[in-house]
Design a protein around this motif. Structure first.
Motif, PDB file in Angstrom:
ATOM      1  N   ARG A  82       3.638 -31.455  43.923  1.00  0.00           N
ATOM      2  CA  ARG A  82       2.706 -32.589  43.987  1.00  0.00           C
ATOM      3  C   ARG A  82       1.270 -32.125  43.748  1.00  0.00           C
ATOM      4  N   GLU A  83       0.913 -31.008  44.330  1.00  0.00           N
ATOM      5  CA  GLU A  83      -0.438 -30.461  44.156  1.00  0.00           C
ATOM      6  C   GLU A  83      -0.676 -30.035  42.705  1.00  0.00           C
ATOM      7  N   LEU A  84       0.306 -29.340  42.139  1.00  0.00           N
ATOM      8  CA  LEU A  84       0.175 -28.922  40.738  1.00  0.00           C
ATOM      9  C   LEU A  84       0.072 -30.122  39.808  1.00  0.00           C
ATOM     10  N   ASP A  85       0.798 -31.185  40.114  1.00  0.00           N
ATOM     11  CA  ASP A  85       0.745 -32.391  39.299  1.00  0.00           C
ATOM     12  C   ASP A  85      -0.675 -32.955  39.278  1.00  0.00           C
ATOM     13  N   GLN A  86      -1.316 -33.026  40.426  1.00  0.00           N
ATOM     14  CA  GLN A  86      -2.688 -33.543  40.502  1.00  0.00           C
ATOM     15  C   GLN A  86      -3.664 -32.648  39.730  1.00  0.00           C
ATOM     16  N   ILE A  87      -3.526 -31.349  39.896  1.00  0.00           N
ATOM     17  CA  ILE A  87      -4.418 -30.405  39.221  1.00  0.00           C
ATOM     18  C   ILE A  87      -4.210 -30.461  37.706  1.00  0.00           C
ATOM     19  N   LEU A  88      -2.943 -30.502  37.280  1.00  0.00           N
ATOM     20  CA  LEU A  88      -2.653 -30.526  35.844  1.00  0.00           C
ATOM     21  C   LEU A  88      -3.078 -31.832  35.179  1.00  0.00           C
ATOM     22  N   ARG A  89      -3.129 -32.932  35.923  1.00  0.00           N
ATOM     23  CA  ARG A  89      -3.646 -34.191  35.366  1.00  0.00           C
ATOM     24  C   ARG A  89      -5.123 -34.049  35.020  1.00  0.00           C
ATOM     25  N   VAL A  90      -5.891 -33.453  35.924  1.00  0.00           N
ATOM     26  CA  VAL A  90      -7.314 -33.214  35.661  1.00  0.00           C
ATOM     27  C   VAL A  90      -7.459 -32.244  34.498  1.00  0.00           C
ATOM     28  N   TYR A  91      -6.663 -31.182  34.491  1.00  0.00           N
ATOM     29  CA  TYR A  91      -6.714 -30.189  33.423  1.00  0.00           C
ATOM     30  C   TYR A  91      -6.425 -30.842  32.066  1.00  0.00           C
ATOM     31  N   GLY A  92      -5.394 -31.671  32.002  1.00  0.00           N
ATOM     32  CA  GLY A  92      -5.034 -32.346  30.755  1.00  0.00           C
ATOM     33  C   GLY A  92      -6.145 -33.252  30.247  1.00  0.00           C
ATOM     34  N   ARG A  93      -6.784 -33.945  31.157  1.00  0.00           N
ATOM     35  CA  ARG A  93      -7.898 -34.815  30.772  1.00  0.00           C
ATOM     36  C   ARG A  93      -9.054 -34.003  30.178  1.00  0.00           C
ATOM     37  N   MET A  94      -9.370 -32.873  30.792  1.00  0.00           N
ATOM     38  CA  MET A  94     -10.468 -32.034  30.321  1.00  0.00           C
ATOM     39  C   MET A  94     -10.116 -31.350  28.990  1.00  0.00           C
ATOM     40  N   VAL A  95      -8.862 -31.001  28.792  1.00  0.00           N
ATOM     41  CA  VAL A  95      -8.432 -30.432  27.516  1.00  0.00           C
ATOM     42  C   VAL A  95      -8.566 -31.490  26.423  1.00  0.00           C
ATOM     43  N   ALA A  96      -8.160 -32.724  26.721  1.00  0.00           N
ATOM     44  CA  ALA A  96      -8.264 -33.808  25.751  1.00  0.00           C
ATOM     45  C   ALA A  96      -9.717 -34.073  25.359  1.00  0.00           C
ATOM     46  N   GLN A  97     -10.649 -33.833  26.280  1.00  0.00           N
ATOM     47  CA  GLN A  97     -12.078 -34.002  25.997  1.00  0.00           C
ATOM     48  C   GLN A  97     -12.658 -32.783  25.275  1.00  0.00           C
ATOM     49  N   GLY A  98     -11.844 -31.732  25.125  1.00  0.00           N
ATOM     50  CA  GLY A  98     -12.291 -30.531  24.433  1.00  0.00           C
ATOM     51  C   GLY A  98     -13.125 -29.583  25.274  1.00  0.00           C
ATOM     52  N   GLU A  99     -13.126 -29.779  26.590  1.00  0.00           N
ATOM     53  CA  GLU A  99     -13.969 -28.954  27.457  1.00  0.00           C
ATOM     54  C   GLU A  99     -13.267 -27.695  27.952  1.00  0.00           C
ATOM     55  N   TRP A 100     -11.963 -27.763  28.166  1.00  0.00           N
ATOM     56  CA  TRP A 100     -11.209 -26.612  28.654  1.00  0.00           C
ATOM     57  C   TRP A 100     -10.136 -26.251  27.646  1.00  0.00           C
ATOM     58  N   ARG A 101      -9.759 -24.967  27.617  1.00  0.00           N
ATOM     59  CA  ARG A 101      -8.761 -24.527  26.644  1.00  0.00           C
ATOM     60  C   ARG A 101      -7.605 -23.730  27.235  1.00  0.00           C
ATOM     61  N   ASP A 102      -7.784 -23.160  28.410  1.00  0.00           N
ATOM     62  CA  ASP A 102      -6.740 -22.290  28.963  1.00  0.00           C
ATOM     63  C   ASP A 102      -6.791 -22.347  30.483  1.00  0.00           C
ATOM     64  N   TYR A 103      -5.703 -21.916  31.128  1.00  0.00           N
ATOM     65  CA  TYR A 103      -5.680 -21.849  32.586  1.00  0.00           C
ATOM     66  C   TYR A 103      -4.822 -20.676  33.048  1.00  0.00           C
ATOM     67  N   ALA A 104      -4.982 -20.329  34.309  1.00  0.00           N
ATOM     68  CA  ALA A 104      -4.170 -19.285  34.945  1.00  0.00           C
ATOM     69  C   ALA A 104      -3.904 -19.715  36.378  1.00  0.00           C
ATOM     70  N   ILE A 105      -2.714 -19.401  36.869  1.00  0.00           N
ATOM     71  CA  ILE A 105      -2.331 -19.715  38.244  1.00  0.00           C
ATOM     72  C   ILE A 105      -1.963 -18.411  38.931  1.00  0.00           C
ATOM     73  N   ALA A 106      -2.440 -18.243  40.165  1.00  0.00           N
ATOM     74  CA  ALA A 106      -2.108 -17.038  40.929  1.00  0.00           C
ATOM     75  C   ALA A 106      -1.892 -17.405  42.385  1.00  0.00           C
ATOM     76  N   GLY A 107      -0.889 -16.785  42.977  1.00  0.00           N
ATOM     77  CA  GLY A 107      -0.633 -16.928  44.405  1.00  0.00           C
ATOM     78  C   GLY A 107      -0.939 -15.612  45.087  1.00  0.00           C
ATOM     79  N   HIS A 108      -1.868 -15.632  46.012  1.00  0.00           N
ATOM     80  CA  HIS A 108      -2.258 -14.433  46.745  1.00  0.00           C
ATOM     81  C   HIS A 108      -1.771 -14.539  48.189  1.00  0.00           C
ATOM     82  N   ARG A 109      -2.002 -13.525  48.953  1.00  0.00           N
ATOM     83  CA  ARG A 109      -1.537 -13.513  50.338  1.00  0.00           C
ATOM     84  C   ARG A 109      -2.174 -14.620  51.174  1.00  0.00           C
ATOM     85  N   ASP A 110      -3.483 -14.845  50.990  1.00  0.00           N
ATOM     86  CA  ASP A 110      -4.197 -15.826  51.813  1.00  0.00           C
ATOM     87  C   ASP A 110      -4.565 -17.113  51.081  1.00  0.00           C
ATOM     88  N   PHE A 111      -4.469 -17.117  49.762  1.00  0.00           N
ATOM     89  CA  PHE A 111      -4.871 -18.308  49.027  1.00  0.00           C
ATOM     90  C   PHE A 111      -4.161 -18.382  47.681  1.00  0.00           C
TER      91      PHE A 111
END
Length: 111
Positions: free
Chosen positions: A20-49
Motif C-alpha cells: 500500500r505504501e509503495l503504491d502511494q509513492i509510485l503514484r507520485v513518482y509516475g506523475r512526476m515522470v509524466a511531467q518530465g521532472e524525474w527519470r529514475d528511482y532506487a529503493i533500499a531497506g536498511h536496519r532502521d529505515f
C-alpha cells in the motif's frame, strides 16, 4: 549456517515499505515522470529505515528521498521527505499527507 532475521534489539529484519505504501509513492513518482521532472528511482531497506530515492537523471545524487523510520512514529512521525541538500521538507505520521509536499508547484524545474 542459518540466517537469523532478528536484530540485536529483538526487531525483525530490515525496515521496508508494504504494498500500500509503495503504491502511494509510485503514484507520485509516475506523475512526476509524466511531467518530465524525474527519470529514475532506487529503493533500499536498511536496519532502521526504508528509503525511496528519486533522481532527475541517472547517476546523479537523489533529488528527493522518502524515508520510513518506524522508531519515530510516536514522536515526529515515521515519514519524511528529504530534499537534495539533506533538509527535511516535510515530516508526518501519514504517508499521503507527507507526500503532498510534491503537489506544490515550487518543485518545477527551471531551465
Amino acid at each position: 549456517m542459518s540466517f537469523d532475521p532478528l536484530t540485536p534489539d529483538g526487531r525483525s529484519g530490515p525496515v521496508f515499505f508494504d504494498r500500500r505504501e509503495l503504491d502511494q509513492i509510485l503514484r507520485v513518482y509516475g506523475r512526476m515522470v509524466a511531467q518530465g521532472e524525474w527519470r529514475d528511482y532506487a529503493i533500499a531497506g536498511h536496519r532502521d529505515f526504508a528509503e525511496f530515492a528519486v533522481f532527475r537523471r541517472s547517476g546523479d545524487a537523489p533529488a528527493y528521498r522518502v524515508e520510513k523510520r518506524p522508531a519515530l512514529q510516536a514522536r515526529q512521525g515515521q515519514w519524511a521527505v528529504i530534499g537534495e541538500g539533506g533538509q527535511v521538507l516535510r515530516r508526518g505520521r501519514e504517508l499521503a499527507q507527507t507526500l503532498r509536499v510534491f503537489d506544490s508547484r515550487r518543485f518545477r524545474l527551471v531551465e
